[in-house]
Design an enzyme around this catalytic site. Structure first.
Site, PDB file in Angstrom:
ATOM      1  N   GLY A 106      -3.887   3.867  -0.475  1.00 54.68           N
ATOM      2  CA  GLY A 106      -4.457   4.251   0.815  1.00 54.68           C
ATOM      3  C   GLY A 106      -5.144   5.601   0.792  1.00 54.68           C
TER       4      GLY A 106
ATOM      5  CB  VAL B 134      -0.928   0.035   1.242  1.00 55.09           C
ATOM      6  CG1 VAL B 134      -2.018   1.086   1.055  1.00 55.09           C
ATOM      7  CG2 VAL B 134      -1.534  -1.326   1.536  1.00 55.09           C
ATOM      8  CB  CYS B 135       2.312   3.699  -1.837  1.00 62.00           C
ATOM      9  SG  CYS B 135       1.849   3.611  -3.577  1.00 62.00           S
ATOM     10  N   GLY B 136       0.308   5.724  -1.310  1.00 63.44           N
ATOM     11  CA  GLY B 136      -0.792   6.687  -1.415  1.00 63.44           C
ATOM     12  C   GLY B 136      -1.747   6.356  -2.535  1.00 63.44           C
TER      13      GLY B 136
ATOM     14  N   GLY C 228      -1.007   3.599  -4.752  1.00 58.57           N
ATOM     15  CA  GLY C 228      -0.798   2.194  -5.139  1.00 58.57           C
ATOM     16  C   GLY C 228       0.095   2.060  -6.364  1.00 58.57           C
TER      17      GLY C 228
END
Ligand code: RB5
Length: 162
Positions: free
Chosen positions: A121, A77-79, A81
């Protein structure tokens, strides 16, 4: 599958998680949900929220763990994706994709043998993300000849360009 898994009605899995600051909160929520469901979790970080951390520092160790079989599947997960999926796919043997719809969450495994699910996220909420994660974990690669043939072509590029 253990007897415990049979009684519960689903197999437990060893799942790796990773997130930068943009995905940290969602990773924590998913980890709690997955532990509650009886899965074994290995958390590759971040273990604390740092606004300046970098997704490759967490996603690459997760990707290596998936590629070597240390964990069965991964969730990154990152900001958005996007960065997580770009980074994860640099590791040979990883088939990662950014998934924000239910169809792709299972079809990506069934047809493309996706082994890392990437999420944004800052894009989707925790309940929708949980649905996609459950769908991803329940899906299995069909092994159909046409799908394996396509994956073999992808793997050949990975090997040739290494
Ligand atoms: C970090 O600010 C953000 O760029 C990262 O979490 C991710 O969205 C990259 O794709």
């Amino acid at each position: 599958m253990t007897l415990f898994d049979v009684v519960r009605g689903f197999p437990s899995m060893h799942i790796g998680l990773a997130a930068d600051h943009g995905g940290f909160e969602l990773k924590q929520q998913l980890a709690a949900m997955l532990r509650q469901a009886g899965h074994q979790i290995t958390d590759f970080g971040a273990h604390e929220l740092h606004a300046t951390d970098d997704y490759p520092d967490f996603v690459i160790p997760l990707a290596r763990a998936v590629a070597t079989g240390q964990v069965e599947r991964g969730i990154a997960v990152c900001g958005s994706g996007v960065g997580a999926s770009i980074a994860a796919n640099k590791v040979p043997g990883v088939r990662a994709a950014l998934i924000h719809d239910g169809f792709s969450a299972h079809q990506g495994v069934e047809d493309d043998n996706m082994n890392i699910l990437c999420l944004g996220g800052r894009v989707i909420g925790p309940l929708l993300a949980e649905e996609f994660v459950k769908t991803f974990l329940a899906a299995q690669f069909t092994g159909a000849e046409r799908h394996q043939r396509r994956l073999d072509k992808v793997a050949a590029v990975e090997k040739r360009d290494a």
